[in-house]
Design an enzyme around this catalytic site. Structure first.
Site, PDB file in Angstrom:
ATOM      1  N   SER A  15       2.004  -6.344  -0.043  1.00 26.63           N
ATOM      2  CA  SER A  15       0.654  -5.816   0.141  1.00 26.63           C
ATOM      3  C   SER A  15       0.611  -4.360  -0.287  1.00 26.63           C
ATOM      4  CB  SER A  15       0.229  -5.947   1.612  1.00 26.63           C
ATOM      5  OG  SER A  15      -1.121  -5.576   1.774  1.00 26.63           O
ATOM      6  N   ASP A  16      -0.578  -3.929  -0.693  1.00 28.07           N
ATOM      7  CA  ASP A  16      -0.756  -2.528  -1.057  1.00 28.07           C
ATOM      8  C   ASP A  16      -2.208  -2.149  -0.811  1.00 28.07           C
ATOM      9  OD1 ASP A  16       0.731  -0.196  -2.426  1.00 28.07           O
ATOM     10  OD2 ASP A  16      -1.215  -0.236  -3.425  1.00 28.07           O
ATOM     11  N   GLN A  17      -2.405  -0.878  -0.487  1.00 25.54           N
ATOM     12  CA  GLN A  17      -3.756  -0.376  -0.244  1.00 25.54           C
ATOM     13  C   GLN A  17      -3.976   0.912  -1.032  1.00 25.54           C
ATOM     14  OE1 GLN A  17      -5.119   1.544   3.591  1.00 25.54           O
ATOM     15  NE2 GLN A  17      -6.269  -0.358   3.713  1.00 25.54           N
TER      16      GLN A  17
END
Length: 199
Positions: free
Chosen positions: A75-77
């Site tokens: 995941s990445d934001q």
């Protein structure tokens, strides 16, 4: 005592984020955590949604190469201010600058999740876009907030799940945990597609 669930592939979270680990624990599935070795530098001209998706997939694949039989979550934001990516500030000075830029503006937090299993060839990713409207912030408000919460490991320099909520006018999202770092509605959908049975 007999389990309700048949044996499943191991589940691995490819992340160093304690926020993502805490969110994934809500699903009550056993999982391991491994840090992905991924360069998070944006590519020239790369838009924030594309950056978040690319990094989520890269993190999942980096960890899946170590655990080919496992189902791996990456995941990445990226905080997206008018097309300009804002990452984790890392220190007080950069956090002051970020909140100053976001003051009075709408920021789109692009949170991508990817699920990969090398053994089965499974690979899917989804993006959750969360619209966050910041109030007009005075310099002393920014300073007080940062000294109180020190959110230097959060994209956009604010924790909506904590005191950072006081900086905002509104949050608009169809996946409530996306802003914290892992969109659980989308994560559940991808895990089911990968063959993981959820309660």
């Amino acid at each position: 005592m007999q389990s309700f669930f048949p044996p499943q592939r191991p589940l691995v979270l490819g992340s160093t984020s304690r926020y993502r680990r805490e969110l994934l624990q809500r699903l009550r599935l056993p999982f391991e955590v491994t840090a992905p070795d991924v360069d998070e530098t944006p590519q020239p001209g790369e838009a924030p949604p594309a950056l978040a998706l690319r990094l989520a997939l890269a993190k999942a694949h980096a960890v899946a190469s170590q655990y080919p039989e496992a189902v791996v979550i990456g995941s990445d934001q990226v905080a997206d201010l008018a097309g300009h990516p804002l990452g984790k500030p890392g220190n007080h000075e950069r956090a002051v600058a970020q909140l100053g830029m976001m003051s009075g503006h709408t920021v789109i937090f692009q949170t991508a999740v990817a699920v990969v299993c090398h053994a089965t060839g499974f690979e899917q990713a989804e993006l959750a876009a969360v619209e966050v409207r910041f109030r007009a912030l005075a310099e002393d408000e920014i300073e007080r907030y940062l000294r109180a919460e020190q959110p230097y490991d959060c994209a956009g320099s604010a924790k909506s799940e904590g005191l950072g909520i006081s900086l905002l006018d509104a949050i608009v999202s169809d996946d409530p945990t996306a802003l914290i770092g892992l969109p659980l509605i989308r994560t559940c959908r991808l895990l089911r597609a990968a063959g993981i049975i959820l309660p």
